[in-house]
Design a protein around this motif. Structure first.
Motif: not given
Length: 447
Positions: A256-258, A265-267, A288-291
């Motif tokens: 869902d977030y590519g 985990e870790g992302w 959070l994933v984009q950061r």
């Protein structure tokens, strides 16, 4: 690489050491002659006389002194045995009574002095606390400086808030804020969220700041480095107006977030976040994933290598203590991978077995031998996924390991974080012994 069970270490199965982040002697009593000034037993004069050579005495005088000393010791023994000592002659009764009184005083004073010393050594801190002696537990007004972020979670009361203030460097001691609430009978409602405060505040100033709406960051969360996905969503739900169940559902599908990985985990990057009102769980996770992608890009990580770098960085984040050691730990990981050695990182074994936050730096035998895709004591190469969310420093260290030939490391002091890096197994064994000795000397340190 940490060694939590060094007894099992062999050159082929070498451990790796990590660390997150063992009566008064009876007095010589002499009865002075009537013509001489009396020296009270225990006085400086008596002590001085006892150590000074006396002039030669007549046989009669010696006999009298010996007789009196015998009687004195007999009387003292009778006092402690609670026995009745008959008096030989009425004319000496008064003198013996005075002597007994002096002996009793001496024993009481000596006992009081000895008991006082013991009491002070044993309870000195508590006595000082009750009497108000010693340094103040609170900062003085006017010392506040710098910035501090304090997170109050849902359900936190005065005691938890007091500890959070201390952990953030706001108050001087962990209990001073709570003690103030109790002493002054203050009933205060604490609202969950992140508060902008200062360091070195008085307890009273801290309370005032917490009750000032301007200091509360709306819909915000502070995420420290090294948390797992489960810990991250739980922490977000404690201070952000998004249900935990929604957040748990939002992290189930990395695609869902590519993200092309088995899990997120870790992302979920560790940082301070302030979300827009009405943000959904997916909005939060996407932020959070984009950061994380921003950090990977800043470190020059190729898109095809993101998962590998995050996995190494997650181990560095859990294993290294001082920031200066991040790049050395990275080198140890790379050297072991290059030489085909098992990584043998305790953090990975603990993660795979579910004891990453057990409160002990040591890995249990069960975790170290459990056959799972994260246990690097069992598998070759890197674990299946990252084991934590790394920060910028760990990601940079994974991309730029320090120069060195180290194959081992062990933290030899859990308080200071001092870590010894070794090239040979013999050097590593010596460092492990140093760690074991420290643990024995500090049994409550979390070894």
């Amino acid at each position: 690489m940490s060694d939590r069970s060094p007894s099992a270490a062999t050159p082929e199965n070498d451990p790796v050491s990590h660390d997150l982040f063992g009566a008064l002697p009876d007095p010589q009593v002499q009865t002075p002659r009537p013509a001489e000034p009396r020296a009270i037993p225990g006085s400086r004069r008596a002590a001085r006389e006892a150590g000074t050579a006396a002039p030669a005495a007549s046989e009669e005088s010696v006999a009298v002194h010996a007789d009196r000393n015998d009687e004195t010791h007999s009387t003292l023994e009778a006092l402690f045995r609670h026995e009745a000592e008959p008096v030989a002659a009425p004319k000496r009764k008064k003198r013996r009574g005075c002597l007994v009184a002096l002996l009793v005083v001496f024993v009481l004073v000596a006992g009081a002095a000895g008991g006082g010393l013991w009491a002070w050594n044993t309870y000195g801190d508590k006595i000082s606390e009750v009497m108000g002696w010693g340094p103040s537990k609170d900062y003085e007004a006017g010392q506040a400086t710098g910035d501090a972020l304090v997170t109050i979670k849902k359900g936190d009361g005065g005691q938890q808030v007091s500890e959070a203030l201390y952990d953030a460097g706001v108050t001087k001691t962990s209990g001073v804020f709570y003690d103030m609430l109790v002493k002054e009978n203050i009933a205060n409602t604490f609202y969950p969220g992140v508060y902008k405060m200062q360091r070195k505040m008085t307890a009273a100033a801290a309370l005032k700041a917490l009750n000032d709406p301007k200091n509360k960051m709306q819909n915000s969360a502070v995420l420290p480095e090294g948390l797992s996905v489960a810990e991250t969503v739980a922490r977000i739900s404690q201070s952000v107006d998004v249900p935990l169940a929604d957040l748990q559902a939002a992290v189930q599908n990395p695609a869902d977030y590519g993200v092309s990985a088995p899990s997120l985990e870790g992302w979920l990057f560790p940082a301070l976040y302030e979300f827009q009102p009405g943000a959904t769980a997916k909005d939060v996770v996407s932020t959070l994933v984009q950061r994380t992608r921003d950090s990977l890009s800043a470190a020059g990580v190729p898109a095809a290598d993101e998962q590998r770098v995050l996995t190494i960085a997650s181990i560095i984040q859990r294993e290294a203590r001082a920031e200066g050691d991040f790049y050395k730990v990275s080198r140890v990981i790379q050297n072991r991978l290059d030489q085909g050695m098992k990584l043998q990182m305790d953090s990975t074994a603990q993660y795979g077995y579910g004891e990453l936050h057990s409160g002990s730096a040591s890995t249990s035998d069960a975790a170290q031998t459990d056959d799972n895709p994260w246990n690097t004591y069992v598998i070759d190469g890197l674990p299946k996924t990252p084991i934590s969310n790394p920060g910028d420093k760990a990601i940079d260290a994974a991309m730029h390991p320090a120069d060195g030939s180290w194959l081992y490391f062990v933290t030899v002091n859990l308080d200071s974080g001092e870590t010894v890096f070794s090239t040979t197994y013999a050097e590593h064994e010596a460092a492990v012994k140093q760690w074991q000795d420290w643990c024995k000397a500090n049994p409550d340190s979390g070894c």
